[in-house]
Design a protein around this motif. Sequence first.
Motif, PDB file in Angstrom:
ATOM      1  N   GLN B   5     123.955  30.844  76.748  1.00 53.69           N
ATOM      2  CA  GLN B   5     123.433  31.641  75.663  1.00 53.69           C
ATOM      3  C   GLN B   5     124.559  32.479  75.079  1.00 53.69           C
ATOM      4  N   ASP B   6     124.233  33.264  74.083  1.00 49.13           N
ATOM      5  CA  ASP B   6     125.311  33.882  73.329  1.00 49.13           C
ATOM      6  C   ASP B   6     125.372  35.394  73.495  1.00 49.13           C
ATOM      7  N   THR B   7     125.015  35.916  74.597  1.00 52.99           N
ATOM      8  CA  THR B   7     125.128  37.354  74.759  1.00 52.99           C
ATOM      9  C   THR B   7     125.814  37.660  76.068  1.00 52.99           C
ATOM     10  N   SER B 553     127.223  35.820  64.486  1.00 49.17           N
ATOM     11  CA  SER B 553     126.463  35.552  65.700  1.00 49.17           C
ATOM     12  C   SER B 553     126.328  36.881  66.414  1.00 49.17           C
ATOM     13  N   VAL B 554     125.461  37.682  65.837  1.00 55.60           N
ATOM     14  CA  VAL B 554     125.420  39.088  66.226  1.00 55.60           C
ATOM     15  C   VAL B 554     124.910  39.268  67.644  1.00 55.60           C
ATOM     16  N   SER B 555     123.908  38.519  67.988  1.00 53.64           N
ATOM     17  CA  SER B 555     123.330  38.661  69.322  1.00 53.64           C
ATOM     18  C   SER B 555     122.508  37.420  69.598  1.00 53.64           C
ATOM     19  N   THR B 557     119.529  37.401  69.547  1.00 55.25           N
ATOM     20  CA  THR B 557     118.336  37.460  68.713  1.00 55.25           C
ATOM     21  C   THR B 557     118.610  37.308  67.229  1.00 55.25           C
ATOM     22  N   PHE B 558     119.875  37.375  66.851  1.00 53.61           N
ATOM     23  CA  PHE B 558     120.124  37.279  65.419  1.00 53.61           C
ATOM     24  C   PHE B 558     121.439  36.570  65.117  1.00 53.61           C
ATOM     25  N   ILE B 594     119.499  32.788  57.931  1.00 57.14           N
ATOM     26  CA  ILE B 594     119.484  33.667  59.098  1.00 57.14           C
ATOM     27  C   ILE B 594     118.482  33.114  60.116  1.00 57.14           C
ATOM     28  N   ALA B 596     116.318  34.696  63.424  1.00 57.38           N
ATOM     29  CA  ALA B 596     115.992  35.870  64.228  1.00 57.38           C
ATOM     30  C   ALA B 596     115.020  35.470  65.327  1.00 57.38           C
ATOM     31  N   HIS B 597     115.334  35.869  66.538  1.00 56.41           N
ATOM     32  CA  HIS B 597     114.426  35.650  67.662  1.00 56.41           C
ATOM     33  C   HIS B 597     113.742  36.972  67.980  1.00 56.41           C
ATOM     34  N   LEU B 598     112.421  36.970  68.014  1.00 54.77           N
ATOM     35  CA  LEU B 598     111.716  38.193  68.361  1.00 54.77           C
ATOM     36  C   LEU B 598     111.883  38.458  69.854  1.00 54.77           C
ATOM     37  N   ILE B 605     112.421  32.828  63.867  1.00 50.95           N
ATOM     38  CA  ILE B 605     112.223  32.549  62.442  1.00 50.95           C
ATOM     39  C   ILE B 605     113.575  32.256  61.820  1.00 50.95           C
ATOM     40  N   ILE B 607     115.261  31.386  58.040  1.00 50.51           N
ATOM     41  CA  ILE B 607     115.085  31.244  56.592  1.00 50.51           C
ATOM     42  C   ILE B 607     116.406  30.759  56.026  1.00 50.51           C
TER      43      ILE B 607
END
Lengths: 182, 692
Positions: B5-7, B553-555, B557-558, B594, B596-598, B605, B607
């Motif tokens: 994963q990316d964090t 690749s901010v986190s 989740t985003f 973008i 986004a993972h809640l 989601i 978009i």
Amino acid sequence: MKRMKKHIILFVAAITLVVGSAFMPAQSNTEEYILKAAFLYRFTDYIDWGSSSGQTEDFTIAVLGRSGITDPLIEIAKEKKAQGKRIVIKEYDNINDVGDCQILFISGNNKQDVETAVSKMGDKPILIVAEQTDACAKGAHINFVISDNKLKFEMNPSAAAISGLKISSQLLQHAIVVVNTP
Amino acid sequence: MVQAQDTSKEAVAFADLSLDKLMDVQVQHVVTSTGYLQTTDEAPSTITVITAQQIADRGYEQLEDALRDVPGIDMIHVNGYAPTLIYFRGMYGAENLRALLMIDGMVENNILGTNDLAGPAYSLHNVLRIEIIWGPASALYGANAFGGVINIITKKGADINGVHAEAGAGTFNTTFEKLSFGLKKSNIEYSLAANLYNTDGPVFANRDPQYHASFVDKAYGINGALSYYTKSTKTTIGYRVYRTPSGWGTYANSPTVYLGLPPQGNNNSGQVGILTRDLDGQKPGLNDSYLRTVFVQEEFKVNEKLNLMARGIYRETGTADDSYAYITLDGKKLIKDIVASYSNRAQAELSANYSLSEHHKFSAGVEFYQDNVEQGARGITVDTSTYYVYNGKDTVTNVNTSFLPRQYDIRNNFGSYLQYVLNVKFLGKTSVTLGARDDYNSYFGNAISPRAVIVNQPNDQFTFKLQFGQAFRAPTNLEIHQSYAGDSLKTEKITTYEVNAIYTPIKQVKVQLNLFHNYLTDIIVLSNLTGFNPNKNPGRITVDGLEGSVDLSVSKTFSGFFNVTWQDAEGENLITNVNRSVSAIAKIKGNAGITAHLPDDLLSISILGNYVGERPSPMTDPNGPVAGYFLTNCTINTGKILHSGVSAGFEIRNVFNTTWYDPGFRTADGLVFSTLLEQPGRTFIIKASIDL
């Protein structure tokens, strides 16, 4: 054209909405270094640093050269202990500045070569880990390599023994290549 | 298998794993550019990588979905045969022949040279990543690595590690089923992936209210591999087949005169065309393309410095002999046409990578293949003097047509290449890649493809690349047998100069600029129509382009991306001396998205937005340029529901139901080929999957 502008505005609005609802603090994205950090931590279960290790309060991991491994190591240090000790992460630009530590990770971005690091630190009980071709042949104890798109490692137990480290046979079994050059 | 994963927080989770598990985690690297594992920044090419996570998050079902969001690509959607014409960096013409499609490093393009490239049979559910190399790569891959190389890396047994099943449905009665299973245990690894796709396709009512030419009927793909490992070797046998029975879509005009309908509009005459509605209970036409590959591969790690790979490949590609079309030329009667082709290739190759030290690396290889290739489309018997009347209204001739014996050519090709990489600590880190490949072909003779690349990384934040390369596209047997008798076609050639700057101010942000100049010469001559049509006429194309991209690749989740492309593609006809902008290539286009993972991965989601500016149409097109458009797509995926293996997804494409068109291709004069190609409005897909 008017309709296209309207759609672009709606698109931007939708993005803003989703970003607002899901934005989280910034974290590292370098999956390779996340893995390398986890490997470094896991190595501590298979290495005996001898009596010298008991003399230090902290378990120090030195990172030589700027590297993506630092952030995930810090995350691990927040929640884990190594050899029953608090983990401390230190970054250095120059091998001459590296102080007491249990693990020295030589970043691939480091400008000084592996031989220089080994000549400075090779006689101390410090596990020297690198990520460069032929690093074990040059005296590093462990070297990360990518094989089949997976992170693997090579080992040089002879060089580790000279440094006063004992390496578990279990760890050796996981190495894809074992080099025995002093 | 555990996906990285990316964090950084994932590091804590990974730190709890055993060594065995850690050593099974997949790491993202690319191999296509040099044969060595490298990061995209280090590689001596311009590379885009689309990961399995991005494929899942963004709802990419087929290759063209994934290519839509990367810079530098223009497309014409035919919604049927082809199925989509894809142009790399301004290289319009030679439909789908100027890019090399590879699966796990093996060429997948049709041997004869028909323009089917991927499509619905090529589901992405078992894809680990897609590597796109921009620019010429013939120095490694030989013919047709011209505008770019798309290498689809599939999931192997350890990557699947169990069973994945998926089913979905959508607009136009679309249904699909996908299955993959695989495992690695001890020395054995195996994987099998299969998929089935059906759709009635969109209805373009202006062409025909009963339009039914964009169907896909039981397209399927099967991809299996079995590997055996020893300490230093990996032996793999594999088989894959992709079959796409589909309608002819908007490949040609709708025969509105014959059908007694109002003209389809946009200056299309409707006198000549391919039938677009069912005839006497039979679909209006069928193009049933297939591609089959069987291979055996031996990878041998001699020592830390030397790796060898030997491979034997046998391929069959063609159009099955149940393919047909009903054509009208006079607007009064239909002529039944049947279509078939069959070609095969036997190939053997040997390659080696040798790392003398961290400073000096070598790659070398030899490859031989023999094509048994059909002489264009198979000949048929013709009888247009006997008329049959169906249901009292449809007049059809040539009903009892049959195939003439298959005519074929034997083409031999011998290729060899050598590449040297020098890594030095100069101005930070610098690598110099020099390479060349020589191909000798029994038809076109010799072709030499050199490349030279300098990559400099002064520090962790910057990477600069300076690239030069030449490549060639081999004449296809379709072109050879459509050209004037006695013509001996030369290869098309491309020379590319490229400069790249990559800036990574922080680990979460990557900014890239690519500036390139492509010069294409010896564009293959088939005929000399009026005006400039690069796929039909002798010519040159010059393309200058600038691509800018920002990846975030901010986190975990985003993440997000933004890219913009400027291209200036100019063509020159050496016979008519006409100079003009190349058709179908937008000067400006851009993509943004973008994901986004809640929290707790309940939902993700994505978009995505695609802007394509105004595009020129062929000179013979009376309609002129085609207006630009902006499309928005949205994908929503659930995580594993209630910690079961079940998850669901919902995709909306063209969210705002935008009306958009692609330019016509070939002559696009409204007589045979349409001036404008209509495209679907808003569509939906809903799907569910289970992992066991």
